[in-house]
Design a protein around this motif. Structure first.
Motif, mmCIF file in Angstrom:
data_model
loop_
_atom_site.group_PDB
_atom_site.id
_atom_site.type_symbol
_atom_site.label_atom_id
_atom_site.label_comp_id
_atom_site.label_asym_id
_atom_site.label_seq_id
_atom_site.Cartn_x
_atom_site.Cartn_y
_atom_site.Cartn_z
ATOM 1 N N MET A 243 0.843 -1.192 0.000
ATOM 2 C CA MET A 243 0.000 0.000 0.000
ATOM 3 C C MET A 243 0.880 1.245 0.000
ATOM 4 O O MET A 243 1.880 1.322 0.697
ATOM 5 C CB MET A 243 -0.893 -0.033 1.232
ATOM 6 C CG MET A 243 -1.832 1.125 1.316
ATOM 7 S SD MET A 243 -3.019 0.831 2.640
ATOM 8 C CE MET A 243 -3.482 2.481 2.951
ATOM 9 N N ASP A 244 0.520 2.210 -0.814
ATOM 10 C CA ASP A 244 1.304 3.433 -0.916
ATOM 11 C C ASP A 244 1.075 4.320 0.298
ATOM 12 O O ASP A 244 -0.054 4.497 0.763
ATOM 13 C CB ASP A 244 0.908 4.211 -2.174
ATOM 14 C CG ASP A 244 1.313 3.491 -3.439
ATOM 15 O OD1 ASP A 244 2.302 2.726 -3.382
ATOM 16 O OD2 ASP A 244 0.655 3.690 -4.467
ATOM 17 N N ASN A 245 2.171 4.896 0.793
ATOM 18 C CA ASN A 245 2.017 5.849 1.878
ATOM 19 C C ASN A 245 1.859 7.255 1.299
ATOM 20 O O ASN A 245 1.966 7.462 0.087
ATOM 21 C CB ASN A 245 3.183 5.744 2.881
ATOM 22 C CG ASN A 245 4.512 6.193 2.300
ATOM 23 O OD1 ASN A 245 4.566 7.002 1.387
ATOM 24 N ND2 ASN A 245 5.584 5.659 2.841
ATOM 25 N N GLU A 246 1.631 8.214 2.158
ATOM 26 C CA GLU A 246 1.359 9.585 1.726
ATOM 27 C C GLU A 246 2.513 10.172 0.912
ATOM 28 O O GLU A 246 2.296 10.828 -0.109
ATOM 29 C CB GLU A 246 1.089 10.454 2.961
ATOM 30 C CG GLU A 246 0.783 11.887 2.644
ATOM 31 C CD GLU A 246 0.592 12.725 3.893
ATOM 32 O OE1 GLU A 246 0.773 13.947 3.782
ATOM 33 O OE2 GLU A 246 0.268 12.180 4.962
ATOM 34 N N LEU A 247 3.762 9.911 1.335
ATOM 35 C CA LEU A 247 4.914 10.452 0.617
ATOM 36 C C LEU A 247 5.053 9.832 -0.765
ATOM 37 O O LEU A 247 5.402 10.516 -1.737
ATOM 38 C CB LEU A 247 6.192 10.232 1.437
ATOM 39 C CG LEU A 247 6.254 11.004 2.751
ATOM 40 C CD1 LEU A 247 7.492 10.609 3.539
ATOM 41 C CD2 LEU A 247 6.233 12.507 2.500
ATOM 42 N N SER A 248 4.767 8.551 -0.867
ATOM 43 C CA SER A 248 4.810 7.876 -2.150
ATOM 44 C C SER A 248 3.821 8.517 -3.116
ATOM 45 O O SER A 248 4.141 8.732 -4.288
ATOM 46 C CB SER A 248 4.486 6.394 -1.956
ATOM 47 O OG SER A 248 4.312 5.751 -3.188
ATOM 48 N N ILE A 249 2.653 8.824 -2.633
ATOM 49 C CA ILE A 249 1.622 9.450 -3.478
ATOM 50 C C ILE A 249 2.073 10.831 -3.938
ATOM 51 O O ILE A 249 1.874 11.213 -5.092
ATOM 52 C CB ILE A 249 0.267 9.491 -2.737
ATOM 53 C CG1 ILE A 249 -0.239 8.049 -2.556
ATOM 54 C CG2 ILE A 249 -0.743 10.343 -3.488
ATOM 55 C CD1 ILE A 249 -1.399 7.898 -1.608
ATOM 56 N N ASP B 166 9.594 3.071 2.481
ATOM 57 C CA ASP B 166 8.794 4.072 3.195
ATOM 58 C C ASP B 166 9.474 5.431 3.223
ATOM 59 O O ASP B 166 8.863 6.418 3.613
ATOM 60 C CB ASP B 166 8.528 3.613 4.632
ATOM 61 C CG ASP B 166 7.585 2.431 4.691
ATOM 62 O OD1 ASP B 166 6.791 2.260 3.741
ATOM 63 O OD2 ASP B 166 7.641 1.676 5.680
ATOM 64 N N TRP B 167 10.740 5.498 2.833
ATOM 65 C CA TRP B 167 11.487 6.750 2.959
ATOM 66 C C TRP B 167 12.291 7.120 1.714
ATOM 67 O O TRP B 167 12.863 8.199 1.632
ATOM 68 C CB TRP B 167 12.422 6.680 4.157
ATOM 69 C CG TRP B 167 13.399 5.532 4.064
ATOM 70 C CD1 TRP B 167 13.198 4.245 4.468
ATOM 71 C CD2 TRP B 167 14.701 5.572 3.497
ATOM 72 N NE1 TRP B 167 14.296 3.480 4.186
ATOM 73 C CE2 TRP B 167 15.240 4.278 3.601
ATOM 74 C CE3 TRP B 167 15.470 6.575 2.913
ATOM 75 C CZ2 TRP B 167 16.504 3.957 3.132
ATOM 76 C CZ3 TRP B 167 16.740 6.257 2.460
ATOM 77 C CH2 TRP B 167 17.235 4.953 2.583
ATOM 78 N N ARG B 168 12.330 6.255 0.699
ATOM 79 C CA ARG B 168 13.106 6.508 -0.515
ATOM 80 C C ARG B 168 12.249 6.151 -1.722
ATOM 81 O O ARG B 168 11.682 5.074 -1.791
ATOM 82 C CB ARG B 168 14.365 5.642 -0.508
ATOM 83 C CG ARG B 168 15.287 5.890 -1.670
ATOM 84 C CD ARG B 168 16.470 4.911 -1.580
ATOM 85 N NE ARG B 168 17.405 5.086 -2.643
ATOM 86 C CZ ARG B 168 17.279 4.597 -3.866
ATOM 87 N NH1 ARG B 168 16.211 3.887 -4.185
ATOM 88 N NH2 ARG B 168 18.185 4.810 -4.788
ATOM 89 N N PHE B 169 12.181 7.073 -2.679
ATOM 90 C CA PHE B 169 11.335 6.892 -3.844
ATOM 91 C C PHE B 169 12.118 7.276 -5.094
ATOM 92 O O PHE B 169 13.025 8.095 -5.026
ATOM 93 C CB PHE B 169 10.073 7.760 -3.723
ATOM 94 C CG PHE B 169 9.424 7.646 -2.370
ATOM 95 C CD1 PHE B 169 8.553 6.608 -2.097
ATOM 96 C CD2 PHE B 169 9.712 8.558 -1.367
ATOM 97 C CE1 PHE B 169 7.977 6.487 -0.850
ATOM 98 C CE2 PHE B 169 9.135 8.445 -0.119
ATOM 99 C CZ PHE B 169 8.266 7.409 0.146
#
Length: 185
Positions: free
Chosen positions: A1-7, A29-32
């Protein structure tokens, strides 16, 4: 599931426009990552409520070839459209230039390596030697009467052993002839 930062990063990729797209294969969760069509890559690393955004080297290219890649910090709470505009203005011009330079340096290094491979194979064939590890040079050919070390700058160190005086004089005369030819050019 995508977190807010990913979105947020997915939306930034959309605002950056083609060829940029969000890399769904890199889950964190912290690197995209946002990737381009020629191996370009923008890394978004979370740092509290900010992103540190930087360009990455193309796949297969050594990081030391990529001098000039800089990073910028952006507030992750800003609208994705504004983040994309900031990246486009502050990061991409320098990144594209550094990326192209890195590719050119990589191609030049590959061409040198191919030349060294060719010379190394030819030396094996002529001497009946075998390839081996050359210590500091990393590449060598060992043969009955010596060895040749092949360096990345296309220098070759030749070490000969067990020569009789006549062979040594012939080799010295040959080197003298080469020096004269080089001086006359």
């Amino acid at each position: 599931m995508d977190n807010e930062l990913s979105i947020i990063v997915q939306k930034v990729a959309l605002y950056l426009g083609p060829p940029w797209k969000y890399n769904t294969l890199e889950k964190s969760d912290w690197r995209f990552e946002v990737i381009g069509e020629r191996g370009q890559k923008l890394i978004f690393r979370q740092d509290k409520d900010r992103f540190k955004v930087f360009g990455a080297s193309p796949k297969g290219v050594q990081h030391h070839h990529c001098g000039g890649f800089k990073s910028i910090g952006v507030n992750a709470k800003r609208p994705p459209k504004d983040i994309a505009a900031d990246i486009t203005r502050r990061l991409l011009p320098g990144y594209f230039k550094a990326f192209e330079n890195a590719l050119e340096r990589h191609k030049a290094e590959q061409a040198k390596e191919q030349t060294l491979d060719y010379i190394e194979r030819a030396f094996c064939k002529v001497t009946g030697g075998r390839k081996g590890y050359g210590g500091r040079s990393g590449r060598a050919v060992y043969f009955d009467d010596g060895e040749a070390d092949f360096w990345g700058d296309q220098r070759i160190d030749l070490k000969l052993r067990d020569l009789n005086p006549e062979q040594a004089i012939k080799i010295a005369a040959y080197f003298q002839k080469i020096k004269k030819e080089e001086n006359n050019e």
